[in-house]
Design an enzyme around this catalytic site. Sequence first.
Site: not given
Length: 165
Positions: A46, A48-50
């Site tokens: 995703t 923001t996570c990535h």
Amino acid sequence: MIEKGNAIPSVRVKLIGADGETTDTTSDAILGTGRVAFFAVPGAFTPTCHVNHLPGFVANEAKLKAAGIDRIVCASVNDVHVMKAWAEASGAVGKIEFLADGNGELADALGMSKDFSGSLMGKRFVRAAMLVRDGVVESVFVEDAPGVTATGAPAILMALEANPS
């Protein structure tokens, strides 16, 4: 929500280890020995996570270990295949271990689950991080707004400087 001084619960998870191999294990087996920097994200790959969360831990792996961290563990409510692909695509294999919490059981047991159904993602982890020593929580960090501030690698490094091993 889990708090400082609480023991890590024992929940079935799949581990993508530092060697890139997948094994069945439990959360307390992974987080129960040594000092662990644990962070949880809503979803592998995703935005923001990535782009904002995982890369900071990859880039700061040596600094975290120099500050007394024995292992860095990332968890998400994704299946083991997605988590393994994310570890490989992110260049994190050999630096960070990944827990695939496919059913969200660990997120629930830690009190860190959130319903993202409005975004068509179902139950996920909230964006969080913890410092754990020998299976007992030392510190808990949870984002109270979108983005990565309190739970990113720089914040964890600051917490380690304030409370060295």
